[in-house]
Design an enzyme around this catalytic site. Sequence first.
Site, PDB file in Angstrom:
ATOM      1  N   HIS A  53       0.799  -1.218   0.000  1.00 35.14           N
ATOM      2  CA  HIS A  53       0.000   0.000   0.000  1.00 35.14           C
ATOM      3  C   HIS A  53       0.838   1.277   0.000  1.00 35.14           C
ATOM      4  O   HIS A  53       0.374   2.321  -0.436  1.00 35.14           O
ATOM      5  CB  HIS A  53      -0.997  -0.001   1.171  1.00 35.14           C
ATOM      6  N   ASP A  54       2.081   1.223   0.443  1.00 40.92           N
ATOM      7  CA  ASP A  54       2.959   2.406   0.452  1.00 40.92           C
ATOM      8  C   ASP A  54       4.092   2.304  -0.562  1.00 40.92           C
ATOM      9  O   ASP A  54       5.083   3.021  -0.456  1.00 40.92           O
ATOM     10  CB  ASP A  54       3.585   2.581   1.842  1.00 40.92           C
ATOM     11  N   LYS A  57       6.334   5.146  -2.009  1.00 42.14           N
ATOM     12  CA  LYS A  57       7.320   5.848  -1.185  1.00 42.14           C
ATOM     13  C   LYS A  57       8.750   5.411  -1.479  1.00 42.14           C
ATOM     14  O   LYS A  57       9.689   6.112  -1.121  1.00 42.14           O
ATOM     15  CB  LYS A  57       7.029   5.621   0.294  1.00 42.14           C
TER      16      LYS A  57
END
Length: 70
Positions: A53-54, A57
Site C-alpha cells: 500500500h505504500d 514511497k
Amino acid sequence: MQTLQSLAAALDAKDPYTAGHSERVARWASMLARRLSAGEEEIEDIRAVSLLHDIGKIGMPRGSSTRPGA
C-alpha cells in the site's frame, strides 16, 4: 508472496520509523477480511495489496513523505 514481502521490507528499510508498518497493515487487513467472511483466495489478495500500500514511497527522497511536526 515472497517477492511482495521483499518489496515491503525494502520500503521499511528506507524509513526505520515505520519499520514493520506494511506487515502490520497486511496482518490487520487479513484479520478484518477473515472476520467479514471473505474467502481464502480473497484474503490472500488483500494481504498482498496491503503489503504494497505504500510502494510509491520507495522512489521518494527520505523524509519527503512525512509531514512537518508529525
